[in-house]
Write an enzyme that holds these catalytic residues in place. Structure first.
Site, PDB file in Angstrom:
ATOM      1  CD1 TRP B 101     -11.820  -2.214  -0.200  1.00 16.69           C
ATOM      2  CD2 TRP B 101     -10.669  -3.902  -1.132  1.00 16.69           C
ATOM      3  NE1 TRP B 101     -10.481  -1.889  -0.191  1.00 16.69           N
ATOM      4  CE2 TRP B 101      -9.765  -2.889  -0.755  1.00 16.69           C
ATOM      5  CE3 TRP B 101     -10.172  -5.042  -1.754  1.00 16.69           C
ATOM      6  CZ2 TRP B 101      -8.386  -3.001  -0.963  1.00 16.69           C
ATOM      7  CZ3 TRP B 101      -8.809  -5.153  -1.972  1.00 16.69           C
ATOM      8  CH2 TRP B 101      -7.930  -4.149  -1.578  1.00 16.69           C
ATOM      9  CG  ASP B 173     -16.395  -5.255   3.509  1.00 14.35           C
ATOM     10  OD1 ASP B 173     -16.032  -4.881   4.639  1.00 14.35           O
ATOM     11  OD2 ASP B 173     -15.582  -5.477   2.585  1.00 14.35           O
ATOM     12  CE  LYS B 197      -9.708  -1.143   5.936  1.00 13.97           C
ATOM     13  NZ  LYS B 197      -8.599  -0.626   5.179  1.00 13.97           N
TER      14      LYS B 197
END
Lengths: 361, 361
Positions: B101, B173, B197
């Site tokens: 990511w 992030d 999550k």
């Protein structure tokens, strides 16, 4: 538990049956041992849910095979940018301005293309749908954008009254009347709609796009804003709003079980007629838009007195007839009677209007 | 109803308590007569829900007053574009590449700014967090981007190990470890995280941004992609993903009731330790990343045999230990043990690993 009749313009009422099923499955979806909220979007459980939602939507809207169905995020507002960014070619687009959202869509498009205003009803606060003919349309436009139902003002355009050119893709924001009346998808290049009126919870946007319009575009466009990104990945490029899509799927099945869009249109016309007939015969209440252009989803009316409007809204709420206040910039009353509003809700509203009129005129 | 232990990397497990409350309130939220899914986002009912969610998050993350909390759509993926589009000034940015990511974030940023790769661990398939010092950082960068937890490979960066420059905003992030361990928000310019999550259902993205970074930007940027649009309107510029925000709010309250992030961090460390200790003493299972850099959220391990890995995953599922397969491009096993995974789930996994090892080695 006493459920109210919720006339909210969106997010709006959902079918009670759908909510009951969602509640029953919330902790354990069909023996999976988990909630749909907890499912990996790459799991077969979830993939099945999304596929079924798409196929049911294709079924009830009779979507031809050469159209992609995308489940996106960002609401109709993000589509206001995505449409010009993705369809831009000659750099020109036609817009029909029939209300607030049409105007916003157009303003955003001006950043990316030269806009031709085909017609506008802003001169009379959008109380009608302007007439126009082919001579107002640009034959070299990349697309022609319309809004089929104007949530704020309560007008709509019927399929048969849409004038468009064969070679220019017709793009429609159907946020507030998708699935409420029949539109022929094959006449459109793109149809988009936020879910929160006739489909499901806010947070998912449906885009139905003819395959030839899904193209490689300027690489500088954010990856998430390219239709191709999502079309190439079956709306699973990144994690989609899974739970909202699941609820949409349940609503699509509910539509199908109730006879499809064709059957719902009849009920919706009946519901709207009940209200408009009463308004037309009332001495107190008045409609606010041209009769022919009246929406069957959002019914606007006023008493002519701000004070009486307020009183009406307050007393209605005490009876479980809620969210009937007009849009913040418009005033008066607005009854949004989406697919999930039962006819009993409309009858209860008309009953109350009768009583209110008797007492207050 | 038998709930499984769901080790999915995201969307992942949610606290059962939260799901039970959601199910109980699904048709009628606190006597409102409607579901949260049906509420107008302009109603006082909903505004209260969103305000409470924000204030609870501020509380548990100790977010200073000079930070805005935004509830957006589009996932971390859309942030990959929004970060450079909104923070661009000198046109330069630093990226630390610690996983898939991070790499994707960096690739997207390259469209808009010149990127300096501070360090990368791609040489060893991201099995460690690369060391770097101030000399690798650009003093004229518009920001420095890191990923605090690498979901795919199972590494993380502790607060104390983050090297950054005072005058360059640190952007993180935190999609896969927000609320799982303490980070000092005041050290960051922007923190962003997809909800799916540790916070709630997919479809809402939390952005925590220092006020001075919310600026007027290039008018050509799509309105929905400007932080200012959302900051100026309390995340109510358009209809937000209301129901997802409501669930996040319930999760935030659950975190608070359980002692806050500080208390959860202890439990998370204990849960991870149980697994890592077993792996380190196992003759069959091996960890895949540097010990010091191990994530306490995503625990990757392999047997060394693809066949045995498959057998393990299959037999685990039969016991209600599900979604333990590694990321599609990585293989092996990955146990994602987010906040909502109870320690009993981890114990059940370790028990099964023991048994499996006995039978298969």
């Amino acid at each position: 538990m006493a459920r109210v009749y919720n006339f909210s313009a969106g997010p709006g009422m959902l079918p009670e049956e759908v909510l009951k099923q969602a509640a029953a499955e919330l902790l354990d979806y069909k023996g999976s041992g988990m909630s749909v909220m907890e499912m990996s979007h790459r799991s077969s459980w979830y993939e099945e849910i999304q596929k079924k939602a798409e196929s049911t939507l294709r079924d009830i809207m009779h979507i031809p095979d050469n159209y992609k169905v995308l489940f996106l995020q960002g609401g109709a507002h993000l589509q206001f940018s995505m449409i010009p960014l993705n369809l831009k070619n000659n750099g020109k687009a036609d817009y029909l301005i029939t209300g607030n959202w049409a105007k916003k869509a157009c303003q955003e498009a001006k950043k990316y293309v030269d806009v031709n205003i085909v017609a506008s009803s802003e001169d009379k606060t959008f109380s009608y749908v302007p007439k126009y003919d082919e001579s107002s349309l640009s034959s070299d436009a990349d697309y022609f954008h319309i809004t089929t139902n104007n949530t704020v003002y309560g007008t709509r355009i019927r399929q048969k009254d849409i004038v468009c050119l064969d070679n220019v893709p017709l793009v429609a924001d159907m946020s507030s009347n998708i699935l409420s009346e029949v539109y022929d998808v094959s006449k459109f290049g793109v149809i988009y709609a936020g879910a929160q009126k006739n489909m499901g919870p806010a947070g998912v946007t449906i885009v139905i796009i003819r395959e030839d319009l899904v193209k490689e575009v300027d690489p500088q466009i954010p990856t998430m804003l390219k239709y191709k990104t999502h079309a190439d990945n079956g709306s699973l490029y990144n994690t989609p709003p899974c739970y909202s899509i699941y609820i949409c799927g349940l609503v699509f099945e509910w539509v199908k079980k109730n006879g499809g869009v064709e059957a719902l249109q009849k009920i919706n016309e009946e519901k709207a007629q009940l209200l408009y007939d009463f308004i037309d015969n009332s001495k107190l209440f008045k409609g606010t838009v041209e009769r022919y252009d009246r929406s069957i989803m959002n019914v606007n009316f006023v008493t002519g007195s701000e004070e009486l409007d307020k009183k009406f809204i307050k007393e209605a709420a005490e009876r479980g007839i809620v969210n009937i206040k007009g849009y913040r910039t418009v005033g008066g009353m607005r009854a949004s009677i989406y697919n999930a509003m039962p006819i009993e809700g409309v009858k209860a509203l008309v009953e109350f209007m009768k009583e209110f009129e008797l007492k207050n005129s």
